[in-house]
Scaffold this motif. Structure first.
Motif, PDB file in Angstrom:
ATOM      1  N   ARG A 188       0.784  -1.107   0.082  1.00 47.34           N
ATOM      2  CA  ARG A 188      -0.090   0.114  -0.046  1.00 47.34           C
ATOM      3  C   ARG A 188       0.843   1.204  -0.007  1.00 47.34           C
ATOM      4  O   ARG A 188       0.466   1.999  -0.761  1.00 47.34           O
ATOM      5  CB  ARG A 188      -0.701   0.052   1.191  1.00 47.34           C
ATOM      6  N   GLN A 189       2.005   1.363   0.830  1.00 47.26           N
ATOM      7  CA  GLN A 189       2.796   2.648   0.896  1.00 47.26           C
ATOM      8  C   GLN A 189       3.457   2.898  -0.470  1.00 47.26           C
ATOM      9  O   GLN A 189       3.428   4.059  -0.813  1.00 47.26           O
ATOM     10  CB  GLN A 189       3.857   2.102   1.959  1.00 47.26           C
ATOM     11  N   THR A 190       3.632   1.795  -1.113  1.00 49.27           N
ATOM     12  CA  THR A 190       4.321   2.237  -2.509  1.00 49.27           C
ATOM     13  C   THR A 190       3.344   2.713  -3.352  1.00 49.27           C
ATOM     14  O   THR A 190       3.569   3.742  -4.409  1.00 49.27           O
ATOM     15  CB  THR A 190       4.976   0.956  -3.327  1.00 49.27           C
ATOM     16  N   LEU A 191       2.195   2.076  -3.352  1.00 49.94           N
ATOM     17  CA  LEU A 191       0.844   2.694  -4.175  1.00 49.94           C
ATOM     18  C   LEU A 191       0.737   4.102  -3.827  1.00 49.94           C
ATOM     19  O   LEU A 191       0.384   4.936  -4.825  1.00 49.94           O
ATOM     20  CB  LEU A 191      -0.235   1.732  -3.995  1.00 49.94           C
ATOM     21  N   TYR A 192       0.688   4.500  -2.486  1.00 51.31           N
ATOM     22  CA  TYR A 192       0.380   5.881  -1.941  1.00 51.31           C
ATOM     23  C   TYR A 192       1.358   6.750  -2.630  1.00 51.31           C
ATOM     24  O   TYR A 192       1.046   7.994  -3.112  1.00 51.31           O
ATOM     25  CB  TYR A 192       0.147   5.926  -0.396  1.00 51.31           C
ATOM     26  N   HIS A 193       2.564   6.246  -2.611  1.00 53.72           N
ATOM     27  CA  HIS A 193       3.599   7.181  -3.050  1.00 53.72           C
ATOM     28  C   HIS A 193       3.356   7.534  -4.478  1.00 53.72           C
ATOM     29  O   HIS A 193       3.426   8.720  -5.160  1.00 53.72           O
ATOM     30  CB  HIS A 193       5.067   6.494  -2.866  1.00 53.72           C
ATOM     31  N   ARG A 194       3.026   6.494  -5.438  1.00 52.18           N
ATOM     32  CA  ARG A 194       3.067   6.673  -6.994  1.00 52.18           C
ATOM     33  C   ARG A 194       1.633   7.445  -7.115  1.00 52.18           C
ATOM     34  O   ARG A 194       1.503   8.324  -7.924  1.00 52.18           O
ATOM     35  CB  ARG A 194       2.675   5.462  -7.599  1.00 52.18           C
ATOM     36  N   LEU A 195       0.522   7.339  -6.382  1.00 57.11           N
ATOM     37  CA  LEU A 195      -0.484   8.311  -6.413  1.00 57.11           C
ATOM     38  C   LEU A 195      -0.380   9.698  -6.277  1.00 57.11           C
ATOM     39  O   LEU A 195      -0.869  10.477  -6.896  1.00 57.11           O
ATOM     40  CB  LEU A 195      -1.918   7.651  -5.616  1.00 57.11           C
ATOM     41  N   HIS A 196       0.535   9.859  -5.359  1.00 50.86           N
ATOM     42  CA  HIS A 196       0.899  11.434  -4.746  1.00 50.86           C
ATOM     43  C   HIS A 196       1.671  11.934  -5.982  1.00 50.86           C
ATOM     44  O   HIS A 196       1.505  13.013  -6.303  1.00 50.86           O
ATOM     45  CB  HIS A 196       1.564  11.384  -3.554  1.00 50.86           C
ATOM     46  N   LYS A 197       2.508  10.953  -6.496  1.00 52.86           N
ATOM     47  CA  LYS A 197       3.282  11.539  -7.585  1.00 52.86           C
ATOM     48  C   LYS A 197       2.177  12.003  -9.028  1.00 52.86           C
ATOM     49  O   LYS A 197       2.439  12.871  -9.481  1.00 52.86           O
ATOM     50  CB  LYS A 197       4.446  10.622  -8.020  1.00 52.86           C
ATOM     51  N   LEU A 198       1.421  11.242  -8.867  1.00 58.87           N
ATOM     52  CA  LEU A 198       0.433  11.190 -10.309  1.00 58.87           C
ATOM     53  C   LEU A 198      -0.282  12.626 -10.083  1.00 58.87           C
ATOM     54  O   LEU A 198      -0.642  13.206 -10.938  1.00 58.87           O
ATOM     55  CB  LEU A 198      -0.637  10.132 -10.350  1.00 58.87           C
ATOM     56  N   GLU A 199      -0.766  12.890  -8.627  1.00 58.01           N
ATOM     57  CA  GLU A 199      -1.482  14.107  -8.498  1.00 58.01           C
ATOM     58  C   GLU A 199      -0.777  15.353  -8.633  1.00 58.01           C
ATOM     59  O   GLU A 199      -1.294  16.223  -9.264  1.00 58.01           O
ATOM     60  CB  GLU A 199      -1.951  14.007  -7.017  1.00 58.01           C
ATOM     61  N   LYS A 200       0.657  15.130  -8.613  1.00 58.41           N
ATOM     62  CA  LYS A 200       1.424  16.227  -8.725  1.00 58.41           C
ATOM     63  C   LYS A 200       1.621  16.519 -10.370  1.00 58.41           C
ATOM     64  O   LYS A 200       1.735  17.837 -10.728  1.00 58.41           O
ATOM     65  CB  LYS A 200       2.799  16.103  -7.990  1.00 58.41           C
ATOM     66  N   LEU A 201       1.617  15.535 -11.180  1.00 56.92           N
ATOM     67  CA  LEU A 201       1.833  15.427 -12.630  1.00 56.92           C
ATOM     68  C   LEU A 201       0.675  15.902 -13.432  1.00 56.92           C
ATOM     69  O   LEU A 201       0.819  16.699 -14.429  1.00 56.92           O
ATOM     70  CB  LEU A 201       2.568  14.432 -13.043  1.00 56.92           C
ATOM     71  N   ILE A 202      -0.611  15.550 -12.901  1.00 52.30           N
ATOM     72  CA  ILE A 202      -1.573  15.463 -13.794  1.00 52.30           C
ATOM     73  C   ILE A 202      -2.928  16.022 -13.153  1.00 52.30           C
ATOM     74  O   ILE A 202      -3.866  16.495 -13.532  1.00 52.30           O
ATOM     75  CB  ILE A 202      -2.190  14.089 -14.455  1.00 52.30           C
TER      76      ILE A 202
END
Length: 544
Positions: A493-507
């Motif tokens: 889950r922690q890895t997924l949260y990190h990726r989703l946070h990065k996606l929010e910054k990008l798109i």
């Protein structure tokens, strides 16, 4: 008529009334082309074959080894037989000579009454010359009868029957391109194989022995060997007359087959032109029904659609396999309730399937037919590893709308051909969003539109070897379920949260809102369409 003279025929002449066959009884059917007197023991350069030899025996008088040598030479030179005047120089025939002659089926005839050889030669030579004149007359009569028959017959079997009845031989015709053999009269499969092996050996430079006397002649059409006409006999040796009749018959068959090919080609061209006109939408509903009523009166149309079968290439040596493929296609889909029209265009075989059952079940029946076709030997083993690509257009209720089905079948192939991961469906209506993506790609710069939404994510993955595109696609497919997304990606889950946070910054943080989410899903599919497509050259669609 009998087109040859044999030793047995000669023995019926008056000068042989007191003759006796002492050896080689089985060779009495040997051909006789001439009569020759031989009174020497070395004759290797004196004969051409098929001569009946007359001798008093003076050359070997009292010398058995000379007699044996002469008989062996005559057998080797394929003489017809040996006639010996008994009394003056020869009184007995050695057993060794009789054994040699029997093994070779070489007739030895004893003449017990003294007859001048000049009388025998004059009689038989006159008979042979008269026979030659009769042969020429009969050949001319045969040719005339054959020419008349060509004006009235519709099938080459009549010609095969004519030569069979005339010569009393087995007749075969081998069609090279069709890989088809026909025998007249019909023979059992085993006998046909024996005949064909004999034909093959007859043409072999090793000259293998065959029980048949065989003559063959190619039938050439437009400079190419189209077929081969073969006659064979296991009862007698074929003569020059047989060869002449074979030549006349092969020429007549070439004329007949060329005429048939012309008629068939003309019919095929006319049919192809009409089908092409139908596919282009130029035929009216009334005109289509009139054509079907005339050419396929049993067809009761209930809508129709187009199926295109595409091959990477169609080499010349696949013409037979393509014929079998079309026959298999027709057989399978006829059982599924479809009547078929087919034409070839470039590397495509275009089938118009006219539905004759309930329109509600057409797709189910089509799926079943394609499954059977793909599992058949003609596809699995007979297409030279050329896996066909199928594209099925949309179903139309009006036959005059078949051009719409044709266009959608082409679009189906265009999309399926570009996708590296082939869809299990062959149907235009199952492509859904890819239909719009394909259409959009031909009207705007799709790469530019995709970049507008996904460029930051694409660039991040490229720069850092990240997995954001895969994460975004899976997250959307799972309807925003973090637990299911993590499970499908095999991450915590922690890895997924990190990726989703990065996606929010990008798109943007709003990427899961309804309108933007729809746009992103569409762009993800467009990106997949563009990046996984096979490199192809865009070609203008040729108007029919």
């Amino acid at each position: 008529m009998k087109s040859y003279l044999t030793v047995e025929d000669i023995l019926q002449r008056k000068h042989f009334e007191e003759s006796e066959v002492v050896a080689g009884y089985e060779g009495l059917s040997r051909l006789v082309k001439w009569v020759h007197v031989v009174e020497v023991t070395n004759i290797r350069n004196l004969l051409n074959g098929n001569e009946l030899i007359l001798s008093t025996g003076v050359a070997w008088q009292g010398k058995k080894e000379h007699f044996i040598s002469l008989v062996k030479q005559l057998i080797a030179l394929q003489a017809s037989g040996l006639c010996i005047e008994m009394g003056t120089y020869t009184t007995i025939i050695p057993e060794e000579v009789i054994e040699i002659a029997n093994r070779a089926q070489f007739p030895i005839i004893l003449i017990h009454k003294e007859v001048p050889f000049v009388d025998i030669t004059q009689d038989i030579h006159g008979l042979l010359i008269n026979h030659q004149y009769k042969i020429l007359s009969d050949l001319e009569s045969y040719s005339l009868e054959l020419s008349k028959k060509l004006l009235t017959i519709d099938h080459y079997n009549e010609v095969l029957k004519m030569i069979r009845n005339y010569l009393q031989v087995q007749v075969m015709i081998v069609f090279h391109k069709k890989e088809e053999v026909q025998c007249f009269p019909d023979v059992m499969e085993q006998e046909q194989r024996t005949l064909l092996q004999g034909v093959k050996r007859e043409g072999d430079s090793l000259s293998h022995k065959t029980p048949y006397s065989i003559a063959r002649l190619p039938i050439k059409l437009l400079g190419e060997t189209y077929a081969e006409l073969i006659i064979a006999s296991d009862e007698r040796e074929l003569t020059e007359f047989d060869h002449l009749i074979l030549d006349r018959t092969a020429t007549a068959l070439a004329e007949l087959l060329l005429r048939d090919l012309y008629v068939e080609e003309k019919r095929r061209v006319e049919e192809t032109k009409w089908v092409m006109s139908w596919l282009s939408g130029k035929e009216t509903e009334e005109g289509i029904y009139e054509h079907l009523a005339f050419h396929s009166s049993t067809v009761k149309p209930k809508g129709a659609f187009v199926c295109i079968v595409k091959l990477d290439s169609i080499p010349q040596n696949m013409s037979v396999q393509l014929t079998y493929f079309k026959l298999a296609f027709r057989s399978i889909f006829d059982q599924q309730g479809f009547s078929m029209f087919a034409i070839e265009k470039a590397n495509n075989i275009i089938f118009i399937l006219v539905n004759e059952r309930s329109p509600q079940t057409w797709k189910k029946r089509m799926k079943e037919g394609l499954t059977r076709l793909k599992a058949s030997d003609v596809v699995r083993k007979g297409m030279n590893n050329k896996k066909p690509l199928f594209g099925v257009g949309k179903f139309v209720n009006k036959l005059s709308d078949i051009h719409k089905s044709y266009q959608s079948a082409e679009e189906t192939l265009r999309i399926k051909d570009r996708l590296s991961e082939q869809s299990d469906s062959y149907f235009y209506e199952d492509l859904h969003v890819f239909r719009f993506i394909s259409l959009l790609s031909r009207t705007v710069d799709l790469n530019e539109v995709v970049d507008e939404y996904l460029a930051p994510v694409i660039e991040y993955d490229r720069k850092y070897n990240g997995k954001l595109m895969e994460t975004l696609k899976t997250y959307l497919v799972c309807n925003g379920s973090k637990q299911e997304t993590a499970r499908q990606l095999f991450i915590v889950r922690q890895t997924l949260y990190h990726r989703l946070h990065k996606l929010e910054k990008l798109i943007g943080k709003d990427f899961m809102k309804h309108e933007k989410r729809l746009a992103l899903e569409f762009m993800l599919l467009s990106y997949e369409f563009l990046t996984t497509s096979k490199p192809i050259e865009e070609k203008d669609h040729d108007a029919l």
